[in-house]
Design an enzyme around this catalytic site. Structure first.
Site, PDB file in Angstrom:
ATOM      1  N   TYR A 120      -5.139  -0.571  -1.439  1.00  0.00           N
ATOM      2  CA  TYR A 120      -4.988  -2.029  -1.391  1.00  0.00           C
ATOM      3  C   TYR A 120      -5.142  -2.621  -2.782  1.00  0.00           C
ATOM      4  CZ  TYR A 120      -5.703  -6.858   0.142  1.00  0.00           C
ATOM      5  OH  TYR A 120      -5.590  -8.217   0.328  1.00  0.00           O
ATOM      6  N   ASP A 171       9.263  -5.276   9.897  1.00  0.00           N
ATOM      7  CA  ASP A 171       8.398  -4.392   9.133  1.00  0.00           C
ATOM      8  C   ASP A 171       8.886  -4.517   7.696  1.00  0.00           C
ATOM      9  OD1 ASP A 171       7.153  -2.350   7.753  1.00  0.00           O
ATOM     10  OD2 ASP A 171       7.649  -0.778   9.192  1.00  0.00           O
TER      11      ASP A 171
END
Length: 259
Positions: A157, A58
């Site tokens: 984003y 991660d």
């Protein structure tokens, strides 16, 4: 074709899309590769297929980054290349969600796309400074055309990818001012057939066809086309290229939106 023989690379987000294509390209060009992803099933399968190593990661876990880099160095003796490719979308515009959901989405996408990229740069530079023969390396951060022409439907984003552009320039100039032969550049892909887009198509049928029309070429990029640009930046073919941006978007940003 860029020669990556003997170079050691880490590619994040290797399970699909641009990351998977980069692993395939790098191995074909002679590099030794450690691919990482949270999707252990697909990531491990891709790496087994290509002969790369695999690690679950991660990228937002900044404490784990030195361990990932150490695994590559322990396996191959050095680190020459880092491809910060792992990323995610938030899927929310600025007013689409209630406060709790909005800030949760924002925090997570910035943790992955921006903090994860910064943490990767920091860990990679530490390893590249200690390479046998002296400090040397190439970092390529993957942004998006949304870093230039943001999406109203995804504030997190767009903001994170815009920040990646500036992060790359800051990293590049810091390394240059410290006389380190460690380059940092950004690749800005346009609409590309990635896992994110495939998943979005399931939620919104017809999305892929609509996205393809954003390019004058009227098609999506194959991830291998973006991987070719990444391989060039990772090679020794462009030693004076740092702090730069390579746009791979099928001319999407080059045309007036009315045409």
């Amino acid at each position: 074709m860029p020669d990556l023989s003997g170079k050691v690379a880490i590619v994040t987000g290797c399970a699909s899309g641009i990351g998977a294509a980069a692993v395939r390209r790098f191995v074909a060009d002679g590099a030794k590769v450690l691919g990482t992803d949270m999707d252990e099933t697909r990531g491990a399968a891709l790496c087994a297929e290509t002969g790369a190593l695999f690690a679950v990661q991660d990228v937002s876990d900044r404490a784990a980054w030195p361990q990932i880099v150490a695994r590559a160095v322990e396996a191959f003796g050095r680190l020459d290349i880092l491809i910060n490719n792992a990323g995610m979308v938030s899927g929310a515009g600025i007013g689409d969600l209630d406060d709790d959901a909005m800030f949760a989405a924002w925090d997570r996408v910035l943790a992955v796309n921006l903090t994860g990229t910064m943490a990767g740069c920091r860990a990679a530079i530490a390893a590249m400074r200690d390479n046998p023969g002296g400090a040397k390396g190439a970092i390529i951060n993957i942004a998006s055309t949304t870093a230039i022409a943001p999406l109203p439907t995804d504030v997190g984003y767009s903001a994170s990818k815009g920040a990646v552009r500036v992060l790359s320039k800051s990293v590049a100039t810091w390394c240059a001012q410290h006389q380190l032969d460690i380059r940092c550049n950004t690749v800005i892909p346009g609409a590309t057939m990635t896992g994110i887009l495939e998943a979005a198509e399931q939620q919104t049928p017809g999305l892929i066809a609509a996205v393809a029309k954003t390019s004058p070429l009227n098609r999506l990029a194959d991830p291998a086309e973006t991987a070719a640009a990444i391989a060039f930046l990772a090679s020794d073919e462009c030693p004076f290229m740092t702090g730069a941006e390579m746009v791979v978007d099928g001319a999407a940003l080059s045309i007036h939106p009315g045409f």
